[in-house]
Design a protein around this motif. Structure first.
Motif, PDB file in Angstrom:
ATOM      1  N   ALA A  26       0.715  -1.189  -0.034  1.00 27.60           N
ATOM      2  CA  ALA A  26      -0.045  -0.135  -0.006  1.00 27.60           C
ATOM      3  C   ALA A  26       0.928   1.114  -0.006  1.00 27.60           C
ATOM      4  CB  ALA A  26      -0.745  -0.045   1.096  1.00 27.60           C
ATOM      5  N   PRO A  27       0.380   2.194  -0.344  1.00 27.42           N
ATOM      6  CA  PRO A  27       1.033   3.564  -0.312  1.00 27.42           C
ATOM      7  C   PRO A  27       1.366   3.927   1.095  1.00 27.42           C
ATOM      8  CG  PRO A  27      -0.884   3.870  -1.749  1.00 27.42           C
ATOM      9  CD  PRO A  27      -0.670   2.653  -1.095  1.00 27.42           C
ATOM     10  N   LEU A  28       2.718   4.498   1.200  1.00 25.13           N
ATOM     11  CA  LEU A  28       3.182   4.754   2.498  1.00 25.13           C
ATOM     12  C   LEU A  28       2.493   6.073   3.268  1.00 25.13           C
ATOM     13  CD1 LEU A  28       7.038   4.114   2.560  1.00 25.13           C
ATOM     14  CD2 LEU A  28       5.291   2.798   3.347  1.00 25.13           C
ATOM     15  N   SER A  29       2.206   5.982   4.247  1.00 22.82           N
ATOM     16  CA  SER A  29       1.833   7.457   4.984  1.00 22.82           C
ATOM     17  C   SER A  29       3.093   8.027   4.994  1.00 22.82           C
ATOM     18  CB  SER A  29       1.101   6.860   6.603  1.00 22.82           C
ATOM     19  OG  SER A  29       2.323   6.679   7.094  1.00 22.82           O
ATOM     20  N   GLU A  30       2.499   9.456   5.261  1.00 18.57           N
ATOM     21  CA  GLU A  30       3.745  10.433   5.481  1.00 18.57           C
ATOM     22  C   GLU A  30       4.775   9.987   6.730  1.00 18.57           C
ATOM     23  OE1 GLU A  30       4.418  15.168   5.964  1.00 18.57           O
ATOM     24  OE2 GLU A  30       2.470  14.463   5.378  1.00 18.57           O
ATOM     25  N   ALA A  31       4.107   9.622   7.627  1.00 17.66           N
ATOM     26  CA  ALA A  31       4.933   9.252   8.801  1.00 17.66           C
ATOM     27  C   ALA A  31       5.933   8.107   8.580  1.00 17.66           C
ATOM     28  CB  ALA A  31       4.127   9.214  10.032  1.00 17.66           C
ATOM     29  N   ASP A  32       5.260   6.936   8.095  1.00 15.81           N
ATOM     30  CA  ASP A  32       6.204   5.951   7.699  1.00 15.81           C
ATOM     31  C   ASP A  32       7.068   6.302   6.616  1.00 15.81           C
ATOM     32  OD1 ASP A  32       4.435   4.339   9.367  1.00 15.81           O
ATOM     33  OD2 ASP A  32       3.478   3.461   7.673  1.00 15.81           O
ATOM     34  N   ALA A  33       6.777   7.072   5.706  1.00 16.16           N
ATOM     35  CA  ALA A  33       7.887   7.443   4.707  1.00 16.16           C
ATOM     36  C   ALA A  33       9.100   8.224   5.283  1.00 16.16           C
ATOM     37  CB  ALA A  33       7.236   8.129   3.448  1.00 16.16           C
ATOM     38  N   PHE A  34       8.688   8.988   6.298  1.00 13.40           N
ATOM     39  CA  PHE A  34       9.773   9.761   7.014  1.00 13.40           C
ATOM     40  C   PHE A  34      10.427   8.925   7.981  1.00 13.40           C
ATOM     41  CE2 PHE A  34      11.303  12.237  10.591  1.00 13.40           C
ATOM     42  CZ  PHE A  34      11.782  13.215   9.989  1.00 13.40           C
ATOM     43  N   GLN A  35       9.969   7.924   8.593  1.00 14.00           N
ATOM     44  CA  GLN A  35      10.819   7.029   9.453  1.00 14.00           C
ATOM     45  C   GLN A  35      11.394   5.920   8.506  1.00 14.00           C
ATOM     46  OE1 GLN A  35       8.386   4.884  12.031  1.00 14.00           O
ATOM     47  NE2 GLN A  35      10.252   3.889  13.045  1.00 14.00           N
ATOM     48  N   GLY A  36      11.002   5.491   7.504  1.00 17.46           N
ATOM     49  CA  GLY A  36      11.939   4.539   6.547  1.00 17.46           C
ATOM     50  C   GLY A  36      12.925   5.347   5.869  1.00 17.46           C
ATOM     51  N   ALA A  38      14.553   7.861   7.123  1.00 18.06           N
ATOM     52  CA  ALA A  38      15.584   8.283   8.023  1.00 18.06           C
ATOM     53  C   ALA A  38      16.457   7.045   8.175  1.00 18.06           C
ATOM     54  CB  ALA A  38      14.890   8.632   9.211  1.00 18.06           C
ATOM     55  N   MET A  39      15.993   5.649   8.242  1.00 18.93           N
ATOM     56  CA  MET A  39      16.693   4.594   8.381  1.00 18.93           C
ATOM     57  C   MET A  39      17.550   4.454   7.374  1.00 18.93           C
ATOM     58  SD  MET A  39      14.292   1.488  10.050  1.00 18.93           S
ATOM     59  CE  MET A  39      13.288   1.669   8.726  1.00 18.93           C
ATOM     60  N   PHE A  40      16.936   4.425   6.125  1.00 19.30           N
ATOM     61  CA  PHE A  40      17.787   4.343   4.828  1.00 19.30           C
ATOM     62  C   PHE A  40      18.909   5.218   4.534  1.00 19.30           C
ATOM     63  CE2 PHE A  40      14.153   1.346   4.143  1.00 19.30           C
ATOM     64  CZ  PHE A  40      14.992   0.144   4.132  1.00 19.30           C
ATOM     65  N   LYS A  41      18.394   6.310   5.025  1.00 23.14           N
ATOM     66  CA  LYS A  41      19.632   7.593   4.822  1.00 23.14           C
ATOM     67  C   LYS A  41      20.703   7.467   5.579  1.00 23.14           C
ATOM     68  CE  LYS A  41      20.052  12.638   4.993  1.00 23.14           C
ATOM     69  NZ  LYS A  41      19.322  13.815   5.324  1.00 23.14           N
ATOM     70  N   ALA A  42      20.579   6.795   6.852  1.00 23.90           N
ATOM     71  CA  ALA A  42      21.321   6.869   7.765  1.00 23.90           C
ATOM     72  C   ALA A  42      22.295   5.721   7.408  1.00 23.90           C
ATOM     73  CB  ALA A  42      21.066   6.357   9.266  1.00 23.90           C
ATOM     74  N   LEU A  43      22.015   4.545   6.423  1.00 25.78           N
ATOM     75  CA  LEU A  43      22.599   3.547   6.003  1.00 25.78           C
ATOM     76  C   LEU A  43      23.340   3.861   4.494  1.00 25.78           C
ATOM     77  CD1 LEU A  43      20.572   0.322   7.111  1.00 25.78           C
ATOM     78  CD2 LEU A  43      22.768   1.293   8.143  1.00 25.78           C
ATOM     79  N   SER A  44      22.841   4.806   4.164  1.00 28.73           N
ATOM     80  CA  SER A  44      23.243   5.299   2.739  1.00 28.73           C
ATOM     81  C   SER A  44      24.836   5.599   2.480  1.00 28.73           C
ATOM     82  CB  SER A  44      22.548   6.382   1.974  1.00 28.73           C
ATOM     83  OG  SER A  44      22.866   7.457   2.576  1.00 28.73           O
ATOM     84  N   ASP A  45      25.521   5.917   3.765  1.00 27.90           N
ATOM     85  CA  ASP A  45      27.050   6.216   3.816  1.00 27.90           C
ATOM     86  C   ASP A  45      27.654   4.987   3.918  1.00 27.90           C
ATOM     87  OD1 ASP A  45      29.544   6.673   5.493  1.00 27.90           O
ATOM     88  OD2 ASP A  45      29.086   8.623   4.594  1.00 27.90           O
ATOM     89  N   SER A 111      12.129  -3.853  10.744  1.00 30.01           N
ATOM     90  CA  SER A 111      11.518  -2.501  10.364  1.00 30.01           C
ATOM     91  C   SER A 111      12.121  -2.616   8.559  1.00 30.01           C
ATOM     92  CB  SER A 111      11.861  -1.477  11.025  1.00 30.01           C
ATOM     93  OG  SER A 111      11.442  -1.479  12.214  1.00 30.01           O
ATOM     94  N   MET A 112      13.323  -2.627   8.609  1.00 26.98           N
ATOM     95  CA  MET A 112      13.851  -2.763   7.109  1.00 26.98           C
ATOM     96  C   MET A 112      13.367  -3.905   6.258  1.00 26.98           C
ATOM     97  SD  MET A 112      17.686  -1.189   7.627  1.00 26.98           S
ATOM     98  CE  MET A 112      18.343  -1.927   9.056  1.00 26.98           C
ATOM     99  N   ARG A 113      13.389  -5.151   6.830  1.00 27.51           N
ATOM    100  CA  ARG A 113      13.085  -6.272   6.293  1.00 27.51           C
ATOM    101  C   ARG A 113      11.427  -6.152   5.825  1.00 27.51           C
ATOM    102  NH1 ARG A 113      14.151  -9.622  10.177  1.00 27.51           N
ATOM    103  NH2 ARG A 113      16.530  -9.497   9.432  1.00 27.51           N
ATOM    104  N   ARG A 114      10.798  -5.729   6.837  1.00 25.43           N
ATOM    105  CA  ARG A 114       9.201  -5.639   6.587  1.00 25.43           C
ATOM    106  C   ARG A 114       9.035  -4.757   5.565  1.00 25.43           C
ATOM    107  NH1 ARG A 114       4.634  -3.078   9.970  1.00 25.43           N
ATOM    108  NH2 ARG A 114       2.894  -4.165   9.063  1.00 25.43           N
ATOM    109  N   MET A 115       9.779  -3.434   5.288  1.00 21.73           N
ATOM    110  CA  MET A 115       9.400  -2.475   4.471  1.00 21.73           C
ATOM    111  C   MET A 115       9.707  -2.884   3.062  1.00 21.73           C
ATOM    112  SD  MET A 115      10.769   1.457   4.754  1.00 21.73           S
ATOM    113  CE  MET A 115       9.915   2.537   3.717  1.00 21.73           C
TER     114      MET A 115
END
Length: 118
Positions: A26-36, A38-45, A111-115
């Motif tokens: 399903a389309p992500l909510s704004e809050a779920d998109a923000f949280q997801g 943040a996780m992936f941005k932190a791991l992008s380095d 969280s990452m696995r589920r997303m």
């Protein structure tokens, strides 16, 4: 505080439940998109991803900063990257004496696995 006491370091938001429904469900909510994001941005380095991997793969389930800091950057840069991972809710940290021990936050991998689950 003496060097023999244990101190749990604060995190931006402690995750207790896995974030975000699967992207394909399903389309992500704004809050779920923000949280997801943040996780992936932190791991992008690459340095942060290596540090996170070293902590996640450590045999004891936690790693002292002294065990994982040989990633080709200075100690202060390692500390900066670990703080970014903590702020994103991916790590928890605890000071024991002069050392800080890091663990993958309980819900982070789920969280990452589920997303990303199709």
């Amino acid at each position: 505080m003496s060097n023999n006491q244990t101190q749990v370091l604060p995190v931006a938001e402690e995750q207790t439940d896995p974030c975000c429904p699967p992207l394909a469900s399903a389309p992500l909510s704004e809050a779920d998109a923000f949280q997801g994001a943040a996780m992936f941005k932190a791991l992008s380095d690459p340095v942060r991803l290596r540090l996170f991997s070293r902590i996640a793969a450590h045999p004891s389930g936690e790693a002292c900063v002294c065990d994982i800091s040989d990633v080709g950057v200075s100690q202060s840069t390692v500390s900066h990257h670990l703080k970014k991972l903590r702020d994103a809710g991916l790590l928890t940290s605890e000071r024991r004496g002069t050392w800080i021990y890091h663990r993958v936050a309980p819900a982070a991998l789920d969280s990452m696995r589920r997303m990303l689950d199709g």
